[in-house]
Design a protein around this motif. Sequence first.
Motif, PDB file in Angstrom:
ATOM      1  N   ILE A  63     -11.280   3.039   4.508  1.00 25.35           N
ATOM      2  CA  ILE A  63     -11.902   3.447   5.773  1.00 25.35           C
ATOM      3  C   ILE A  63     -11.529   2.418   6.833  1.00 25.35           C
ATOM      4  O   ILE A  63     -11.713   1.218   6.630  1.00 25.35           O
ATOM      5  CB  ILE A  63     -13.429   3.553   5.650  1.00 25.35           C
ATOM      6  N   ALA A  64     -10.985   2.902   7.957  1.00 31.66           N
ATOM      7  CA  ALA A  64     -10.610   2.030   9.065  1.00 31.66           C
ATOM      8  C   ALA A  64     -11.713   2.046  10.118  1.00 31.66           C
ATOM      9  O   ALA A  64     -12.258   3.102  10.444  1.00 31.66           O
ATOM     10  CB  ALA A  64      -9.300   2.506   9.683  1.00 31.66           C
ATOM     11  N   ARG A  65     -11.988   0.862  10.645  1.00 32.48           N
ATOM     12  CA  ARG A  65     -12.985   0.721  11.704  1.00 32.48           C
ATOM     13  C   ARG A  65     -12.432  -0.200  12.785  1.00 32.48           C
ATOM     14  O   ARG A  65     -11.809  -1.208  12.496  1.00 32.48           O
ATOM     15  CB  ARG A  65     -14.270   0.121  11.164  1.00 32.48           C
ATOM     16  N   ARG A  66     -12.717   0.174  14.030  1.00 31.72           N
ATOM     17  CA  ARG A  66     -12.347  -0.654  15.181  1.00 31.72           C
ATOM     18  C   ARG A  66     -13.622  -1.251  15.754  1.00 31.72           C
ATOM     19  O   ARG A  66     -14.581  -0.525  15.995  1.00 31.72           O
ATOM     20  CB  ARG A  66     -11.637   0.174  16.238  1.00 31.72           C
ATOM     21  N   ASP A  67     -13.634  -2.566  15.969  1.00 32.89           N
ATOM     22  CA  ASP A  67     -14.838  -3.196  16.509  1.00 32.89           C
ATOM     23  C   ASP A  67     -14.823  -3.173  18.045  1.00 32.89           C
ATOM     24  O   ASP A  67     -13.880  -2.671  18.668  1.00 32.89           O
ATOM     25  CB  ASP A  67     -15.038  -4.609  15.948  1.00 32.89           C
ATOM     26  N   GLU A  68     -15.870  -3.726  18.628  1.00 29.10           N
ATOM     27  CA  GLU A  68     -16.025  -3.698  20.087  1.00 29.10           C
ATOM     28  C   GLU A  68     -14.940  -4.484  20.825  1.00 29.10           C
ATOM     29  O   GLU A  68     -14.703  -4.265  22.008  1.00 29.10           O
ATOM     30  CB  GLU A  68     -17.414  -4.209  20.499  1.00 29.10           C
ATOM     31  N   LYS A  69     -14.252  -5.372  20.136  1.00 30.90           N
ATOM     32  CA  LYS A  69     -13.159  -6.141  20.747  1.00 30.90           C
ATOM     33  C   LYS A  69     -11.794  -5.498  20.510  1.00 30.90           C
ATOM     34  O   LYS A  69     -10.774  -6.058  20.884  1.00 30.90           O
ATOM     35  CB  LYS A  69     -13.158  -7.569  20.219  1.00 30.90           C
ATOM     36  N   ILE A  94       0.845  -1.196   0.000  1.00 26.35           N
ATOM     37  CA  ILE A  94       0.000   0.000   0.000  1.00 26.35           C
ATOM     38  C   ILE A  94       0.875   1.238   0.000  1.00 26.35           C
ATOM     39  O   ILE A  94       1.990   1.229   0.522  1.00 26.35           O
ATOM     40  CB  ILE A  94      -0.958   0.037   1.216  1.00 26.35           C
ATOM     41  N   THR A  95       0.356   2.297  -0.606  1.00 22.83           N
ATOM     42  CA  THR A  95       1.012   3.599  -0.595  1.00 22.83           C
ATOM     43  C   THR A  95      -0.053   4.622  -0.227  1.00 22.83           C
ATOM     44  O   THR A  95      -1.164   4.592  -0.763  1.00 22.83           O
ATOM     45  CB  THR A  95       1.624   3.925  -1.970  1.00 22.83           C
ATOM     46  N   TYR A  96       0.287   5.500   0.703  1.00 23.89           N
ATOM     47  CA  TYR A  96      -0.662   6.512   1.169  1.00 23.89           C
ATOM     48  C   TYR A  96       0.110   7.735   1.652  1.00 23.89           C
ATOM     49  O   TYR A  96       1.321   7.668   1.869  1.00 23.89           O
ATOM     50  CB  TYR A  96      -1.544   5.963   2.298  1.00 23.89           C
ATOM     51  N   THR A  97      -0.602   8.828   1.814  1.00 25.61           N
ATOM     52  CA  THR A  97      -0.013  10.063   2.313  1.00 25.61           C
ATOM     53  C   THR A  97      -0.491  10.285   3.740  1.00 25.61           C
ATOM     54  O   THR A  97      -1.693  10.209   4.014  1.00 25.61           O
ATOM     55  CB  THR A  97      -0.430  11.255   1.431  1.00 25.61           C
ATOM     56  N   GLY A  98       0.448  10.544   4.637  1.00 27.95           N
ATOM     57  CA  GLY A  98       0.109  10.790   6.039  1.00 27.95           C
ATOM     58  C   GLY A  98      -0.737  12.049   6.179  1.00 27.95           C
ATOM     59  O   GLY A  98      -0.434  13.066   5.551  1.00 27.95           O
ATOM     60  N   ARG A  99      -1.783  11.966   6.981  1.00 28.02           N
ATOM     61  CA  ARG A  99      -2.691  13.112   7.178  1.00 28.02           C
ATOM     62  C   ARG A  99      -1.974  14.319   7.757  1.00 28.02           C
ATOM     63  O   ARG A  99      -2.164  15.440   7.314  1.00 28.02           O
ATOM     64  CB  ARG A  99      -3.829  12.734   8.132  1.00 28.02           C
ATOM     65  N   ARG A 100      -1.169  14.100   8.779  1.00 32.73           N
ATOM     66  CA  ARG A 100      -0.503  15.225   9.445  1.00 32.73           C
ATOM     67  C   ARG A 100       0.823  15.587   8.802  1.00 32.73           C
ATOM     68  O   ARG A 100       1.130  16.758   8.637  1.00 32.73           O
ATOM     69  CB  ARG A 100      -0.303  14.923  10.922  1.00 32.73           C
ATOM     70  N   GLY A 159     -12.531   7.813  10.515  1.00 26.91           N
ATOM     71  CA  GLY A 159     -13.537   8.803  10.127  1.00 26.91           C
ATOM     72  C   GLY A 159     -13.998   8.581   8.701  1.00 26.91           C
ATOM     73  O   GLY A 159     -14.463   7.501   8.343  1.00 26.91           O
ATOM     74  N   GLU A 160     -13.849   9.597   7.889  1.00 24.40           N
ATOM     75  CA  GLU A 160     -14.265   9.532   6.482  1.00 24.40           C
ATOM     76  C   GLU A 160     -13.309   8.736   5.607  1.00 24.40           C
ATOM     77  O   GLU A 160     -13.576   8.505   4.439  1.00 24.40           O
ATOM     78  CB  GLU A 160     -14.410  10.956   5.916  1.00 24.40           C
ATOM     79  N   GLY A 161     -12.158   8.355   6.169  1.00 25.34           N
ATOM     80  CA  GLY A 161     -11.184   7.600   5.397  1.00 25.34           C
ATOM     81  C   GLY A 161     -10.356   8.491   4.495  1.00 25.34           C
ATOM     82  O   GLY A 161     -10.301   9.710   4.675  1.00 25.34           O
ATOM     83  N   GLY A 162      -9.699   7.876   3.523  1.00 28.43           N
ATOM     84  CA  GLY A 162      -8.861   8.644   2.624  1.00 28.43           C
ATOM     85  C   GLY A 162      -8.353   7.810   1.464  1.00 28.43           C
ATOM     86  O   GLY A 162      -8.558   6.599   1.398  1.00 28.43           O
ATOM     87  N   PRO A 163      -7.639   8.461   0.550  1.00 25.74           N
ATOM     88  CA  PRO A 163      -7.136   7.768  -0.638  1.00 25.74           C
ATOM     89  C   PRO A 163      -5.976   6.838  -0.306  1.00 25.74           C
ATOM     90  O   PRO A 163      -5.194   7.101   0.610  1.00 25.74           O
ATOM     91  CB  PRO A 163      -6.689   8.907  -1.554  1.00 25.74           C
TER      92      PRO A 163
END
Length: 117
Positions: free
Chosen positions: A100-106, A39-45, A81-85
């Motif tokens: 989009i990343a999601r964390r479940d109850e566990k 994967i390749t992505y750009t850091g938000r901050r 949140g809204e995710g990203g490219p």
Amino acid sequence: MRVGGARTERMVGGFNAWMIALSRSPRWGRLVRKHFTVITYTGRRSGRTFTAPVGYRRTGDTVTIGVHVPNAKNWWRNFTGEGGPITLDLDETDREGHAIARRDEKGRVTVTVQLAD
């Protein structure tokens, strides 16, 4: 328990470089790419571009990435949140998508990528 540190970062960086090279190998690449992608992505901050190997499952235009030990990793937080490219190396080509990343109850984290047409 302490997670991280310079030694751990060097080990992870070395492992990531090895996995990326293995995935691009003429001999082993096809086999490795069945279960791992880069994967390749750009850091938000930071605005920096990052590349990392990850395990994945694919169904059509949806790619699911399970994040093992999510509290010890930061990359997936760029997609809360809204995710990203994101770009994934699939089918020997770069495929763009929205993650989009999601964390479940566990506490488990899954990053779902919808590939662009």
